[in-house]
Scaffold this active site. Structure first.
Site, PDB file in Angstrom:
ATOM      1  N   HIS A  94       7.334  -0.977   6.022  1.00  0.00           N
ATOM      2  CA  HIS A  94       6.508  -1.039   7.227  1.00  0.00           C
ATOM      3  C   HIS A  94       6.354   0.380   7.753  1.00  0.00           C
ATOM      4  O   HIS A  94       7.345   1.095   7.927  1.00  0.00           O
ATOM      5  CB  HIS A  94       7.179  -1.908   8.286  1.00  0.00           C
ATOM      6  CG  HIS A  94       6.520  -1.804   9.641  1.00  0.00           C
ATOM      7  ND1 HIS A  94       5.172  -2.003   9.837  1.00  0.00           N
ATOM      8  CD2 HIS A  94       7.042  -1.519  10.867  1.00  0.00           C
ATOM      9  CE1 HIS A  94       4.892  -1.860  11.129  1.00  0.00           C
ATOM     10  NE2 HIS A  94       6.004  -1.553  11.770  1.00  0.00           N
ATOM     11  N   HIS A  96       3.551   3.067  10.365  1.00  0.00           N
ATOM     12  CA  HIS A  96       2.393   3.194  11.245  1.00  0.00           C
ATOM     13  C   HIS A  96       1.501   4.298  10.685  1.00  0.00           C
ATOM     14  O   HIS A  96       1.030   5.158  11.410  1.00  0.00           O
ATOM     15  CB  HIS A  96       2.841   3.519  12.668  1.00  0.00           C
ATOM     16  CG  HIS A  96       3.544   2.375  13.342  1.00  0.00           C
ATOM     17  ND1 HIS A  96       3.447   2.130  14.677  1.00  0.00           N
ATOM     18  CD2 HIS A  96       4.346   1.413  12.855  1.00  0.00           C
ATOM     19  CE1 HIS A  96       4.161   1.058  14.995  1.00  0.00           C
ATOM     20  NE2 HIS A  96       4.721   0.617  13.892  1.00  0.00           N
ATOM     21  N   ASP A 119      -7.247  -1.513  -8.165  1.00  0.00           N
ATOM     22  CA  ASP A 119      -6.041  -1.321  -8.982  1.00  0.00           C
ATOM     23  C   ASP A 119      -4.778  -1.819  -8.280  1.00  0.00           C
ATOM     24  O   ASP A 119      -3.771  -2.108  -8.911  1.00  0.00           O
ATOM     25  CB  ASP A 119      -5.850   0.165  -9.315  1.00  0.00           C
ATOM     26  CG  ASP A 119      -6.756   0.617 -10.453  1.00  0.00           C
ATOM     27  OD1 ASP A 119      -6.939   1.831 -10.607  1.00  0.00           O
ATOM     28  OD2 ASP A 119      -7.289  -0.270 -11.159  1.00  0.00           O
ATOM     29  N   HIS A 168      -1.062  -3.847  15.624  1.00  0.00           N
ATOM     30  CA  HIS A 168       0.239  -3.214  15.321  1.00  0.00           C
ATOM     31  C   HIS A 168       0.062  -2.212  14.176  1.00  0.00           C
ATOM     32  O   HIS A 168      -0.405  -1.098  14.408  1.00  0.00           O
ATOM     33  CB  HIS A 168       1.254  -4.312  15.000  1.00  0.00           C
ATOM     34  CG  HIS A 168       2.660  -3.820  14.771  1.00  0.00           C
ATOM     35  ND1 HIS A 168       3.724  -4.656  14.554  1.00  0.00           N
ATOM     36  CD2 HIS A 168       3.168  -2.573  14.707  1.00  0.00           C
ATOM     37  CE1 HIS A 168       4.819  -3.944  14.381  1.00  0.00           C
ATOM     38  NE2 HIS A 168       4.514  -2.672  14.456  1.00  0.00           N
ATOM     39  N   TYR A 231      -1.691 -15.241  -9.983  1.00  0.00           N
ATOM     40  CA  TYR A 231      -2.172 -15.104  -8.606  1.00  0.00           C
ATOM     41  C   TYR A 231      -1.469 -16.055  -7.648  1.00  0.00           C
ATOM     42  O   TYR A 231      -1.470 -15.872  -6.476  1.00  0.00           O
ATOM     43  CB  TYR A 231      -3.673 -15.369  -8.538  1.00  0.00           C
ATOM     44  CG  TYR A 231      -4.482 -14.342  -9.294  1.00  0.00           C
ATOM     45  CD1 TYR A 231      -5.664 -14.673  -9.926  1.00  0.00           C
ATOM     46  CD2 TYR A 231      -4.033 -13.037  -9.399  1.00  0.00           C
ATOM     47  CE1 TYR A 231      -6.386 -13.726 -10.631  1.00  0.00           C
ATOM     48  CE2 TYR A 231      -4.760 -12.083 -10.090  1.00  0.00           C
ATOM     49  CZ  TYR A 231      -5.934 -12.431 -10.711  1.00  0.00           C
ATOM     50  OH  TYR A 231      -6.650 -11.496 -11.396  1.00  0.00           O
TER      51      TYR A 231
HETATM   52  O1  LIG Z   1       6.918  -1.051  14.576  1.00  0.00           O
HETATM   53  C1  LIG Z   1       7.734  -0.336  15.178  1.00  0.00           C
HETATM   54  C2  LIG Z   1       7.533  -0.017  16.607  1.00  0.00           C
HETATM   55  O2  LIG Z   1       6.234  -0.519  16.972  1.00  0.00           O
HETATM   56  C3  LIG Z   1       8.904   0.218  14.400  1.00  0.00           C
HETATM   57  O3  LIG Z   1       8.399   0.552  13.112  1.00  0.00           O
HETATM   58  C4  LIG Z   1       9.577   1.442  14.968  1.00  0.00           C
HETATM   59  O4  LIG Z   1       8.703   2.470  15.163  1.00  0.00           O
HETATM   60  C5  LIG Z   1      10.636   1.899  13.977  1.00  0.00           C
HETATM   61  O5  LIG Z   1      11.735   1.175  14.260  1.00  0.00           O
HETATM   62  P1  LIG Z   1      13.173   1.413  13.570  1.00  0.00           P
HETATM   63  O6  LIG Z   1      13.036   0.999  12.113  1.00  0.00           O
HETATM   64  O7  LIG Z   1      13.570   2.884  13.674  1.00  0.00           O
HETATM   65  O8  LIG Z   1      14.049   0.499  14.373  1.00  0.00           O
END
Ligand SMILES: O=C(CO)[C@@H](O)[C@H](O)COP(=O)(O)O
Length: 238
Positions: A94, A96, A119, A168, A231
């Protein structure tokens, strides 16, 4: 077994900086040992440059800390939700990252415009619905996992190893922590190129951005994943 996974997950988290996918600590990678059902994840709020394998936190599939002094990532509940529902994945990333987060915040899918996209992603990268007020209040991170798996009711997480969470940011996954980072890198690259294409076309009289032909999409996906690319997968209960 978990010692090796800690090394892999630590290296995957540190690589987020090398790939320019994170600002501050806005990102986290985890990996799962399916045999024991244990998930290894980055500790919350720790600078990536300071991360060591011994800092990694081990949690069970309910997100309970089993091993480690530090608090697990604030997104742990989303990671474990995905492991419970997508039985074939071994790692989750995950971030940003800028361009994929722009699409997440605009709540727009990333259309498949070219073979680079094809790809890695079998079609447009989907966006979830936004969480409701009560979902945010009750269990924000777990319900983030819920809206992701809702969106994948008719999608295969092997064929589509990424999603944009509305308002998000993106989540990506793969057979390992390292591969989940690779998919996050590919997602950010196609997001940036797609935005560029949309900007190029915006100035044209015919400003429709041409989608990649379905037969090219299939050819490229199968070239990467094999002619019998799988799939569909049975989803385990959460
Ligand atoms: O999505 C979020 C905040 O919106 C998180 O990704 C934090 O930015 C990172 O959190 P930690 O992994 O350091 O707790």
């Amino acid at each position: 077994m978990l010692d090796q996974l800690k090394i892999e997950v630590c290296a995957a988290n540190r690589s987020l900086v090398d790939h320019d996918l994170v600002t501050l600590t806005w990102g986290n990678v985890s990996g799962i040992d399916r045999q024991s059902g244990r998930v290894v994840i980055k500790p919350s709020g720790v600078d990536y440059h300071d991360l060591m394998p011994e800092h990694m936190v081990v949690v069970d599939l309910d997100g309970n800390r089993i091993e480690g002094e530090l608090n697990p990532s604030s997104d742990t509940a989303t990671h474990v939700w995905l492991y419970r529902n997508f039985s074939a994945i071994g790692g989750v990333t995950h971030t940003h990252s800028r361009y994929a987060t722009m699409y997440s915040q605009c709540r727009r899918e990333i259309p498949c415009l070219g073979t680079t996209h094809a790809d890695h992603f079998h079609g447009p990268v989907p966006v979830t619905r936004p969480l409701t007020e009560s979902e945010v209040a009750q269990a924000y991170e777990a319900n983030t996992g819920k809206v992701i798996t809702e969106r994948f009711a008719d999608l295969d997480p092997i064929a589509m190893p990424a999603v944009l969470v509305a308002g998000h940011a993106p989540f990506a996954w793969g057979p390992s922590a390292k591969k989940s980072v690779e998919n996050a890198v590919a997602l950010e690259a196609v997001a940036q190129m797609t935005l560029g294409c949309q900007q190029i076309m915006a100035g044209q009289q015919d400003n429709a951005v041409p989608r990649l032909e379905a037969y090219v999409l299939e050819k490229h996906y199968q070239r990467k994943h094999g002619p019998d690319a799988y799939y569909g997968q049975a989803k385990s209960s959460s």
